[in-house]
Design a protein around this motif. Structure first.
Motif, PDB file in Angstrom:
ATOM      1  N   SER A 191      13.305 -66.628 -11.938  1.00  0.00           N
ATOM      2  CA  SER A 191      12.480 -66.852 -13.139  1.00  0.00           C
ATOM      3  C   SER A 191      13.260 -66.626 -14.427  1.00  0.00           C
ATOM      4  O   SER A 191      12.937 -67.200 -15.463  1.00  0.00           O
ATOM      5  CB  SER A 191      11.258 -65.932 -13.104  1.00  0.00           C
ATOM      6  OG  SER A 191      11.678 -64.568 -13.045  1.00  0.00           O
ATOM      7  N   GLY A 192      14.296 -65.773 -14.373  1.00  0.00           N
ATOM      8  CA  GLY A 192      15.044 -65.445 -15.598  1.00  0.00           C
ATOM      9  C   GLY A 192      16.108 -66.455 -15.957  1.00  0.00           C
ATOM     10  O   GLY A 192      16.771 -66.315 -16.986  1.00  0.00           O
ATOM     11  N   GLY A 193      16.310 -67.468 -15.099  1.00  0.00           N
ATOM     12  CA  GLY A 193      17.293 -68.498 -15.407  1.00  0.00           C
ATOM     13  C   GLY A 193      18.731 -68.055 -15.236  1.00  0.00           C
ATOM     14  O   GLY A 193      19.648 -68.651 -15.796  1.00  0.00           O
ATOM     15  N   ARG A 194      18.945 -66.996 -14.459  1.00  0.00           N
ATOM     16  CA  ARG A 194      20.313 -66.503 -14.257  1.00  0.00           C
ATOM     17  C   ARG A 194      21.028 -67.338 -13.192  1.00  0.00           C
ATOM     18  O   ARG A 194      20.438 -67.718 -12.191  1.00  0.00           O
ATOM     19  CB  ARG A 194      20.306 -65.036 -13.824  1.00  0.00           C
ATOM     20  CG  ARG A 194      19.857 -64.072 -14.917  1.00  0.00           C
ATOM     21  CD  ARG A 194      19.817 -62.657 -14.397  1.00  0.00           C
ATOM     22  NE  ARG A 194      18.885 -62.526 -13.275  1.00  0.00           N
ATOM     23  CZ  ARG A 194      18.731 -61.417 -12.556  1.00  0.00           C
ATOM     24  NH1 ARG A 194      19.467 -60.356 -12.823  1.00  0.00           N
ATOM     25  NH2 ARG A 194      17.866 -61.383 -11.566  1.00  0.00           N
ATOM     26  N   ILE A 195      22.312 -67.574 -13.428  1.00  0.00           N
ATOM     27  CA  ILE A 195      23.124 -68.333 -12.471  1.00  0.00           C
ATOM     28  C   ILE A 195      23.538 -67.416 -11.324  1.00  0.00           C
ATOM     29  O   ILE A 195      24.042 -66.310 -11.552  1.00  0.00           O
ATOM     30  CB  ILE A 195      24.371 -68.923 -13.163  1.00  0.00           C
ATOM     31  CG1 ILE A 195      23.948 -69.953 -14.211  1.00  0.00           C
ATOM     32  CG2 ILE A 195      25.309 -69.550 -12.141  1.00  0.00           C
ATOM     33  CD1 ILE A 195      25.086 -70.472 -15.051  1.00  0.00           C
ATOM     34  N   HIS A 196      23.311 -67.860 -10.110  1.00  0.00           N
ATOM     35  CA  HIS A 196      23.722 -67.113  -8.926  1.00  0.00           C
ATOM     36  C   HIS A 196      24.922 -67.808  -8.273  1.00  0.00           C
ATOM     37  O   HIS A 196      25.065 -69.025  -8.355  1.00  0.00           O
ATOM     38  CB  HIS A 196      22.579 -67.044  -7.908  1.00  0.00           C
ATOM     39  CG  HIS A 196      21.521 -66.049  -8.276  1.00  0.00           C
ATOM     40  ND1 HIS A 196      21.001 -65.145  -7.392  1.00  0.00           N
ATOM     41  CD2 HIS A 196      20.886 -65.826  -9.461  1.00  0.00           C
ATOM     42  CE1 HIS A 196      20.089 -64.399  -8.004  1.00  0.00           C
ATOM     43  NE2 HIS A 196      20.002 -64.808  -9.263  1.00  0.00           N
ATOM     44  N   THR A 197      25.749 -67.030  -7.627  1.00  0.00           N
ATOM     45  CA  THR A 197      26.890 -67.569  -6.888  1.00  0.00           C
ATOM     46  C   THR A 197      26.666 -67.328  -5.402  1.00  0.00           C
ATOM     47  O   THR A 197      26.416 -66.197  -4.990  1.00  0.00           O
ATOM     48  CB  THR A 197      28.209 -66.905  -7.331  1.00  0.00           C
ATOM     49  OG1 THR A 197      28.423 -67.187  -8.716  1.00  0.00           O
ATOM     50  CG2 THR A 197      29.377 -67.436  -6.522  1.00  0.00           C
ATOM     51  N   SER A 198      26.739 -68.385  -4.612  1.00  0.00           N
ATOM     52  CA  SER A 198      26.572 -68.282  -3.162  1.00  0.00           C
ATOM     53  C   SER A 198      27.696 -69.054  -2.489  1.00  0.00           C
ATOM     54  O   SER A 198      28.380 -69.867  -3.126  1.00  0.00           O
ATOM     55  CB  SER A 198      25.223 -68.856  -2.726  1.00  0.00           C
ATOM     56  OG  SER A 198      24.165 -68.261  -3.441  1.00  0.00           O
ATOM     57  N   THR A 199      27.878 -68.797  -1.209  1.00  0.00           N
ATOM     58  CA  THR A 199      28.940 -69.496  -0.482  1.00  0.00           C
ATOM     59  C   THR A 199      28.447 -69.991   0.880  1.00  0.00           C
ATOM     60  O   THR A 199      27.507 -69.441   1.456  1.00  0.00           O
ATOM     61  CB  THR A 199      30.169 -68.597  -0.247  1.00  0.00           C
ATOM     62  OG1 THR A 199      29.762 -67.421   0.453  1.00  0.00           O
ATOM     63  CG2 THR A 199      30.838 -68.216  -1.552  1.00  0.00           C
ATOM     64  N   ALA A 200      29.114 -71.025   1.349  1.00  0.00           N
ATOM     65  CA  ALA A 200      28.900 -71.532   2.712  1.00  0.00           C
ATOM     66  C   ALA A 200      30.277 -71.863   3.267  1.00  0.00           C
ATOM     67  O   ALA A 200      31.175 -72.286   2.530  1.00  0.00           O
ATOM     68  CB  ALA A 200      28.018 -72.781   2.699  1.00  0.00           C
ATOM     69  N   THR A 201      30.455 -71.629   4.557  1.00  0.00           N
ATOM     70  CA  THR A 201      31.745 -71.933   5.176  1.00  0.00           C
ATOM     71  C   THR A 201      31.655 -73.230   5.963  1.00  0.00           C
ATOM     72  O   THR A 201      30.634 -73.540   6.574  1.00  0.00           O
ATOM     73  CB  THR A 201      32.213 -70.811   6.112  1.00  0.00           C
ATOM     74  OG1 THR A 201      31.248 -70.632   7.160  1.00  0.00           O
ATOM     75  CG2 THR A 201      32.378 -69.508   5.348  1.00  0.00           C
TER      76      THR A 201
END
Length: 355
Positions: A191-201
């Motif tokens: 909801s806060g519009g923050r950018i998240h970093t995720s990964t996939a292999t």
């Protein structure tokens, strides 16, 4: 170089004779072996023959310049010499690339394994994005993607998905996708519009033929169980799902995509054979790398190879420092710019080694 090319052309002609031999035609194994060998050198022979034709034309054009010509004709011949010289240079460079050592797996089908890594549901959603991207890329190449095993989250993502891509030369292009892929975006749940970093292999394995990996029935434990859907609920009351364990290596593969136990076992065997083949290859490569570090990197799948930045519509491949502002197009399977650049980079490094 020209001596090597002449030897290859001679072999190509010999293969033409062999493939017309009734004894070879009646022997399936020899026919397949010789056909594959001929296909592997066909482009090299065609380029070499074109190169010889250009050299002959260039020789004739230069000889004409020694004759008495009027100004207009001399200018035309000079222009022809210039064009032929340029062709000769391009063909010479092409032949050097064709003579570089080839990966014996390049022509094979591939088995692709995508797993959501750091980032929970967001990583699983990204794994789904990657699966769809590769499926569309495969279709654009005329290849056929086929799901083998999928562990869905039920919201469009995958904790893990394994699929096969059937198509000539699939491994030659898809092998550059091995590694950790990172995504930067604002999750729908944020909801806060923050950018998240995720990964996939992503792991790309060449399909191994039976002759390349000797797997004995006594070394495989076969377990059957009912297929399950998201959340683990049973979706199939028959014991159609199959789990194969290769006892000597500890490699485990399961498949529940098909309703038939026989078909699931066939698919699982393809993955098992590819994983064992990959394991042996990586062990051999690790031993080789102790003596000489590979110029194209370690190939370790834990390396972060690419970042997909949604806010800026940007994709960056960290191995070659290439950034493209077309993330929306790339996710629809338009990967050619990256893959072509990675192939050229690989060829350049091999040329450096050869020199």
């Amino acid at each position: 170089m020209l001596d090597r090319l002449q030897t290859i052309e001679n072999r190509y002609e010999k293969l033409n004779e062999l493939l017309s031999d009734p004894d070879v035609i009646s022997d399936t194994n020899k026919l397949r072996e010789y056909s594959k060998e001929q296909s592997g050198i066909e482009e090299t022979v065609h380029v070499y023959r074109e190169y010889k034709e250009v050299l002959e034309q260039l020789k004739d054009a230069k000889a004409m310049l020694e004759e008495k010509l009027d100004a207009e004709m001399r200018e035309m011949v000079k222009e022809e010499v210039s064009e032929l010289s340029e062709q000769e240079e391009k063909l010479s460079e092409r032949m050097r690339i064709l003579l570089l050592p080839k990966d014996p797996n390049d022509d094979k089908n591939v088995i692709v394994e995508i797993r959501g890594a750091a980032g929970g549901d967001e990583a699983a959603l990204f794994a789904g994005d990657l699966f769809r991207m590769y499926s569309r890329y495969a279709e654009s190449q005329g290849w056929k993607p086929e799901v083998i095993e999928a562990n869905s989250t039920g919201i469009g993502g995958y904790k893990e998905i394994i699929f096969m891509i059937n198509g000539n030369g699939a491994y030659s292009k898809m092998k550059f996708e091995n590694g950790a892929h990172r995504v930067q975006r604002v999750p729908e749940t944020e909801s806060g519009g923050r950018i998240h970093t995720s990964t996939a292999t992503v792991a790309v394995l060449p399909e191994a033929e039976e002759v390349e990996v000797d797997i004995h029935d006594k070394d495989i434990r076969v377990d059957t169980f009912a297929s399950s859907g998201p959340g683990g609920q049973s979706v199939n009351t028959t014991m159609s799902a199959v789990r194969l364990t290769h006892i000597p290596t500890g490699v485990v593969v399961s498949c529940q995509d098909e309703k038939s136990q026989i078909k699931n076992k066939e698919k699982a065997m393809k993955v098992l054979r590819a994983r064992i083949y990959d394991k042996f290859q990586r062990e051999a490569q690790a031993e080789y790398d102790q003596n000489r570090k590979s110029a194209v990197g370690t190939g370790d799948r834990s390396e972060r190879i690419r970042t997909y930045n949604f806010p800026q519509n940007r994709v960056t491949d960290h191995r070659i420092g290439l950034t493209i502002q077309k993330l929306d197009q790339i996710l629809t399977g338009k990967l050619d710019e990256f893959i072509d650049a990675l192939i050229l980079d690989d060829q350049a490094k091999k040329m450096e080694q050869a020199e």
